[in-house]
Write a protein that holds these residues in place. Structure first.
Motif, PDB file in Angstrom:
ATOM      1  N   ALA A 275       0.833  -1.341  -0.040  1.00 43.00           N
ATOM      2  CA  ALA A 275      -0.073   0.080  -0.132  1.00 43.00           C
ATOM      3  C   ALA A 275       0.810   1.273  -0.011  1.00 43.00           C
ATOM      4  N   GLU A 276       1.921   1.435   0.830  1.00 36.94           N
ATOM      5  CA  GLU A 276       2.705   2.403   0.571  1.00 36.94           C
ATOM      6  C   GLU A 276       3.583   2.477  -0.613  1.00 36.94           C
ATOM      7  N   VAL A 277       3.942   1.380  -1.296  1.00 37.66           N
ATOM      8  CA  VAL A 277       4.562   1.564  -2.720  1.00 37.66           C
ATOM      9  C   VAL A 277       3.466   2.116  -3.687  1.00 37.66           C
ATOM     10  N   MET A 278       2.191   1.651  -3.478  1.00 45.12           N
ATOM     11  CA  MET A 278       1.014   2.411  -4.250  1.00 45.12           C
ATOM     12  C   MET A 278       0.894   3.662  -4.032  1.00 45.12           C
ATOM     13  N   ARG A 279       0.878   4.043  -2.962  1.00 47.20           N
ATOM     14  CA  ARG A 279       0.389   5.582  -2.654  1.00 47.20           C
ATOM     15  C   ARG A 279       1.766   6.406  -3.258  1.00 47.20           C
ATOM     16  N   ALA A 280       2.879   6.074  -2.802  1.00 43.73           N
ATOM     17  CA  ALA A 280       4.095   6.926  -3.530  1.00 43.73           C
ATOM     18  C   ALA A 280       4.023   6.844  -5.028  1.00 43.73           C
ATOM     19  N   LEU A 281       3.616   5.663  -5.600  1.00 43.12           N
ATOM     20  CA  LEU A 281       3.613   5.517  -7.250  1.00 43.12           C
ATOM     21  C   LEU A 281       2.544   6.476  -7.774  1.00 43.12           C
ATOM     22  N   ARG A 282       1.423   6.554  -7.259  1.00 42.19           N
ATOM     23  CA  ARG A 282       0.364   7.531  -7.322  1.00 42.19           C
ATOM     24  C   ARG A 282       0.700   8.914  -7.383  1.00 42.19           C
ATOM     25  N   ALA A 283       1.689   8.993  -6.234  1.00 41.98           N
ATOM     26  CA  ALA A 283       1.948  10.673  -5.850  1.00 41.98           C
ATOM     27  C   ALA A 283       3.130  10.999  -6.830  1.00 41.98           C
ATOM     28  N   GLY A 284       3.759  10.184  -7.775  1.00 39.06           N
ATOM     29  CA  GLY A 284       4.702  10.365  -8.758  1.00 39.06           C
ATOM     30  C   GLY A 284       6.095  10.486  -8.073  1.00 39.06           C
ATOM     31  N   GLN A 285       6.160   9.920  -6.840  1.00 38.36           N
ATOM     32  CA  GLN A 285       7.514   9.793  -6.022  1.00 38.36           C
ATOM     33  C   GLN A 285       8.275   8.606  -6.467  1.00 38.36           C
ATOM     34  N   ILE A 286       9.450   8.686  -6.072  1.00 42.58           N
ATOM     35  CA  ILE A 286      10.610   7.549  -6.760  1.00 42.58           C
ATOM     36  C   ILE A 286      10.935   7.038  -5.357  1.00 42.58           C
ATOM     37  N   GLU A 287      10.569   7.339  -4.143  1.00 46.21           N
ATOM     38  CA  GLU A 287      10.937   6.875  -2.795  1.00 46.21           C
ATOM     39  C   GLU A 287       9.646   6.920  -2.017  1.00 46.21           C
ATOM     40  N   CYS A 288       9.473   5.811  -1.075  1.00 45.38           N
ATOM     41  CA  CYS A 288       8.368   5.765  -0.171  1.00 45.38           C
ATOM     42  C   CYS A 288       8.914   6.428   0.895  1.00 45.38           C
ATOM     43  N   PRO A 289       8.017   7.448   1.809  1.00 43.84           N
ATOM     44  CA  PRO A 289       8.442   7.901   2.887  1.00 43.84           C
ATOM     45  C   PRO A 289       8.588   6.816   4.008  1.00 43.84           C
ATOM     46  N   ALA A 290       7.992   5.869   3.997  1.00 45.14           N
ATOM     47  CA  ALA A 290       8.219   4.861   5.224  1.00 45.14           C
ATOM     48  C   ALA A 290       9.464   3.864   4.649  1.00 45.14           C
ATOM     49  N   LEU A 291       9.847   3.873   3.589  1.00 45.39           N
ATOM     50  CA  LEU A 291      10.933   2.980   3.290  1.00 45.39           C
ATOM     51  C   LEU A 291      12.130   3.912   2.488  1.00 45.39           C
ATOM     52  N   PRO A 292      12.719   4.815   3.279  1.00 44.82           N
ATOM     53  CA  PRO A 292      13.613   5.652   3.065  1.00 44.82           C
ATOM     54  C   PRO A 292      14.784   5.117   2.449  1.00 44.82           C
ATOM     55  N   HIS A 293      15.420   5.565   1.153  1.00 42.93           N
ATOM     56  CA  HIS A 293      16.549   5.227   0.520  1.00 42.93           C
ATOM     57  C   HIS A 293      17.784   5.349   1.638  1.00 42.93           C
ATOM     58  N   ALA A 294      17.718   6.346   2.098  1.00 47.32           N
ATOM     59  CA  ALA A 294      19.090   6.734   3.154  1.00 47.32           C
ATOM     60  C   ALA A 294      19.160   5.508   4.111  1.00 47.32           C
ATOM     61  N   ALA A 295      18.041   5.306   4.562  1.00 47.30           N
ATOM     62  CA  ALA A 295      18.240   4.270   6.006  1.00 47.30           C
ATOM     63  C   ALA A 295      18.416   2.861   5.108  1.00 47.30           C
ATOM     64  N   THR A 296      18.209   2.520   3.826  1.00 46.41           N
ATOM     65  CA  THR A 296      18.398   1.366   3.183  1.00 46.41           C
ATOM     66  C   THR A 296      19.686   1.310   3.022  1.00 46.41           C
ATOM     67  N   ILE A 297      20.479   2.449   2.618  1.00 52.38           N
ATOM     68  CA  ILE A 297      21.983   2.438   2.231  1.00 52.38           C
ATOM     69  C   ILE A 297      22.656   2.425   3.667  1.00 52.38           C
TER      70      ILE A 297
END
Length: 323
Positions: A275-297
């Motif tokens: 659901a988080e991914v779908m919300r981000a995709l519809r908002a035109g984002q390349i990053e999910c706020p709940a799944l941040p790139h910086a934290a992954t790295i």
């Protein structure tokens, strides 16, 4: 959907919890496996090659549930093709590979997210909202443990070529929890017990912060551990119970007493990340706020350092990037 194993099965089953999510295509190493999986879930398109799936134009988001070493190549190919990616954790074997995937996602303006489902669990989110409100004061200590034992472990957990070991499969959860609670540590110390093949069976980590905060993290495949996580401060503590990565409640302990805090959850828990991914995709984002790139790295950088200290290496550690 790439791969038809247990994690892909659970994820696909949980998509039924969402009214607007449909599994439209699946790829597996064998067409027979793809057909069986597709027949189970009513999926129309079946492939025995992930590139065919990516090029088919039949998916908005590609979910990758393969063993760890295969994540990087599949995710990179999808992002280059402009197909959004939700990839199982850890997204790659190294931080270097993860940084490259984030760069490719930005270059192609395509959403990329690590499937760390714990981050999207409503109980975990409620507990961290409590922490942010200051109910226990400044967090000064975190404890997190992910350990279990089975008489017969899945072969992949003992195979270095598949990124096997306790750290990548289980240790990433305590690391994520403590990172969410205290941030990136200023010092890391780690010890581990390895097999003759160099696979980590037990790992203990100590993290130190310049603020004075400390953390103790453990993971293993040799014992039935408490499997809990907690964060403490001068005013009390917050505890996630056994199997803390997908809990049904948390415990708040303060001067007012101890309270079990129940939070409504449903399904297996994977649909929350979808659901988080779908919300981000519809908002035109390349990053999910709940799944941040910086934290992954950052967590992969901590995994890199921990592996260095305990002497664990994988065949793909020096893999060429950009191919």
């Amino acid at each position: 959907m790439v791969a038809t194993g247990n994690i892909s099965t659970q994820f696909t089953r949980d998509l039924a919890e969402l009214d607007d999510a449909v599994a439209t295509a699946v790829a597996s190493r064998s067409l027979d496996s793809a057909h069986k999986f597709a027949d189970t879930f009513g999926i129309e398109h079946r492939y025995d090659d992930y590139r065919q799936l990516i090029e088919s134009g039949t998916v908005d988001v590609l979910y990758i549930g393969t063993p760890h070493p295969q994540h990087y190549g599949i995710a990179r190919a999808a992002l280059q093709a402009g197909v959004a990616v939700l990839c199982e954790k850890p997204v790659t074997l190294t931080a270097r590979q993860a940084r490259d995937l984030v760069a490719v996602a930005r270059e192609h303006n395509t959403l990329f997210a690590e499937a760390m489902w714990m981050r999207t669990n409503p109980v975990v989110q409620a507990m961290f909202a409590d922490l942010a409100k200051g109910v226990i004061g400044e967090p000064m200590e975190a404890l997190a443990d992910f350990g279990f034992h089975k008489p017969q472990l899945p072969a992949r957990l003992l195979d270095p070529a598949l990124g096997g070991g306790a750290l990548m499969d289980g240790g990433i959860y305590p690391m994520t929890f403590v990172h969410m609670a205290l941030g990136r540590p200023d010092e890391v110390k780690a010890v581990g017990a390895l097999t003759d093949d160099g696979v980590d069976l037990n790992v203990a980590m100590a993290w130190r912060y310049d603020s004075g905060a400390v953390a103790a993290l453990t993971c293993g495949l040799r014992s039935q551990n408490p499997w809990t996580a907690s964060v403490s401060g001068p005013e009390g503590s917050l505890l996630l119970p056994n199997r803390f990565h997908h809990p049904e409640y948390y415990v708040r302990s303060t001067a007012a007493g101890q309270e079990r805090v129940d939070v409504a959850v449903h399904g297996l828990g994977y649909h929350y990340e979808a659901a988080e991914v779908m919300r981000a995709l519809r908002a035109g984002q390349i990053e999910c706020p709940a799944l941040p790139h910086a934290a992954t790295i950052e967590i992969l950088e901590l995994l890199d350092e921990t592996r260095r200290q305990i002497g664990v290496s994988y065949p793909g550690d020096d893999e060429y990037l950009g191919g």
